[in-house]
Design a protein around this motif. Structure first.
Motif, PDB file in Angstrom:
ATOM      1  N   CYS A  78      30.979   5.362  31.994  1.00 17.88           N
ATOM      2  CA  CYS A  78      30.390   4.943  33.315  1.00 17.88           C
ATOM      3  C   CYS A  78      29.555   3.498  32.617  1.00 17.88           C
ATOM      4  O   CYS A  78      28.980   3.539  31.565  1.00 17.88           O
ATOM      5  CB  CYS A  78      29.315   5.482  33.933  1.00 17.88           C
ATOM      6  N   LEU A 134      24.835  10.829  34.507  1.00 19.77           N
ATOM      7  CA  LEU A 134      25.811  10.664  35.482  1.00 19.77           C
ATOM      8  C   LEU A 134      24.782  11.207  36.841  1.00 19.77           C
ATOM      9  O   LEU A 134      24.984  10.698  37.936  1.00 19.77           O
ATOM     10  CB  LEU A 134      26.707  11.981  35.245  1.00 19.77           C
ATOM     11  N   THR A 179      35.103  16.041  37.283  1.00 19.39           N
ATOM     12  CA  THR A 179      33.718  16.188  36.790  1.00 19.39           C
ATOM     13  C   THR A 179      33.004  17.008  38.054  1.00 19.39           C
ATOM     14  O   THR A 179      32.602  16.227  39.008  1.00 19.39           O
ATOM     15  CB  THR A 179      33.096  14.966  36.432  1.00 19.39           C
ATOM     16  N   PHE A 190      30.171  15.573  40.886  1.00 19.26           N
ATOM     17  CA  PHE A 190      30.022  14.320  40.500  1.00 19.26           C
ATOM     18  C   PHE A 190      30.450  13.287  41.810  1.00 19.26           C
ATOM     19  O   PHE A 190      29.479  12.820  42.172  1.00 19.26           O
ATOM     20  CB  PHE A 190      30.597  13.637  39.274  1.00 19.26           C
ATOM     21  N   VAL A 214      33.766   3.447  36.360  1.00 16.18           N
ATOM     22  CA  VAL A 214      34.137   4.151  35.767  1.00 16.18           C
ATOM     23  C   VAL A 214      35.637   3.917  35.048  1.00 16.18           C
ATOM     24  O   VAL A 214      36.482   3.392  35.897  1.00 16.18           O
ATOM     25  CB  VAL A 214      34.331   5.700  36.539  1.00 16.18           C
ATOM     26  N   LEU A 246      32.375  11.193  30.927  1.00 20.82           N
ATOM     27  CA  LEU A 246      32.881  12.262  32.206  1.00 20.82           C
ATOM     28  C   LEU A 246      33.842  13.204  31.361  1.00 20.82           C
ATOM     29  O   LEU A 246      33.871  14.345  31.411  1.00 20.82           O
ATOM     30  CB  LEU A 246      33.686  11.385  33.091  1.00 20.82           C
TER      31      LEU A 246
END
Length: 269
Positions: A129, A140, A163, A166, A195, A219
């Motif tokens: 990210c 995250l 993920t 998420f 991302v 991730l």
């Protein structure tokens, strides 16, 4: 009579299966020969994906993958043609023979392995990210209720979905044509994070000098490979053998050092 008919039926089925099997056994993989006959190898890429493949200030397509492909083509005795494509339609471009491979920071995933023939991994990567330097986001979990940008058709989309928890925690996932546009939106505050590939993120931050940073929590880990049409094993093997030779004689390390400052390749390691 019934026994005779049953025997004839079994015989007919056996002959049919034998004929089909013989046809498949004699089917020849001409993928390499076709490239050699036309003297060209068409590489499909997103031409805004530095440092793997992109247009420089003169409009020429350059990058790490491009230099590697040029050397491979030189060893195969064919001309490299770089064909920009819509990344979201890359598999269709390959299936319709508009390109001969997808070679542009192309992440190997289980789904892609089912539908394509891949080279061995040549570089390790991760999905990360990118946020503004002054952003309060450090994990995250900090992106809960936030807007996250992503390139359409990229493995970053899969990383967001794969993920656990998420994607559900986010306010929205906003798709962009490419990472550069997504980062522009991040700069003006349209999204709270983007991302994207670690290698690409590092390159963009270093070259652009923009006020971005990468949060430490990634991730998923990934590997890049070269994607070919399913069954184009002869062409894949020729390209792979050339890469193996480049790793052995130091050429691959030289190209990697030029673009990344160190040999980050994993071929033969």
């Amino acid at each position: 009579m019934k026994k005779l008919l049953a025997l004839l039926l079994v015989l007919l089925v056996s002959l049919s299966l034998f004929a089909q099997g013989s046809k498949e056994a004699t089917k020849e993989d001409l993928s390499l020969k076709k490239i050699q006959d036309k003297g060209e190898f068409i590489l499909g890429l997103d031409d805004s994906f530095p440092p793997m493949g992109y247009r420089d200030e003169n409009g020429e397509i350059v990058g790490f993958d491009i230099d590697c492909a040029k050397e491979v083509c030189s060893r195969l005795g064919v001309k490299l043609i770089c064909q920009p494509i819509d990344w979201a339609a890359k598999e269709q471009e390959l299936a319709t023979y508009n390109i001969d491979c997808i070679w542009n920071g192309f992440t190997i995933t289980p789904e892609r392995l089912e539908n394509l023939t891949f080279s061995d991994p040549y570089v390790k990567n991760a999905q990360v990210c990118v946020v503004k330097s002054n952003s309060p986001v450090n994990t995250l979990a900090d992106l809960k209720g936030k807007n996250v940008g992503v390139q359409a058709g990229s493995s970053a989309q899969d990383a967001i979905s794969d993920t656990e928890g998420f994607e559900a925690s986010l306010k929205s996932v906003v798709e962009f044509k490419d990472n550069l546009i997504a980062l522009m939106d991040l700069e003006i505050g349209g999204v709270d994070a983007v991302v994207m590939d670690l290698l690409v993120a590092n390159d963009n931050i270093n070259r652009s000098g923009k006020d971005f940073r990468i949060i430490s929590e990634s991730l998923v880990a990934e590997e890049y490979g070269i994607g070919f049409r399913k069954g184009d094993v002869a062409l894949r093997d020729a390209v792979q053998n050339a890469l193996n030779d480049m790793a052995k004689d130091g050429t691959l390390a030289e190209i990697a050092t030029k673009w990344f400052g160190a040999d980050i390749t994993v071929v033969g390691k």
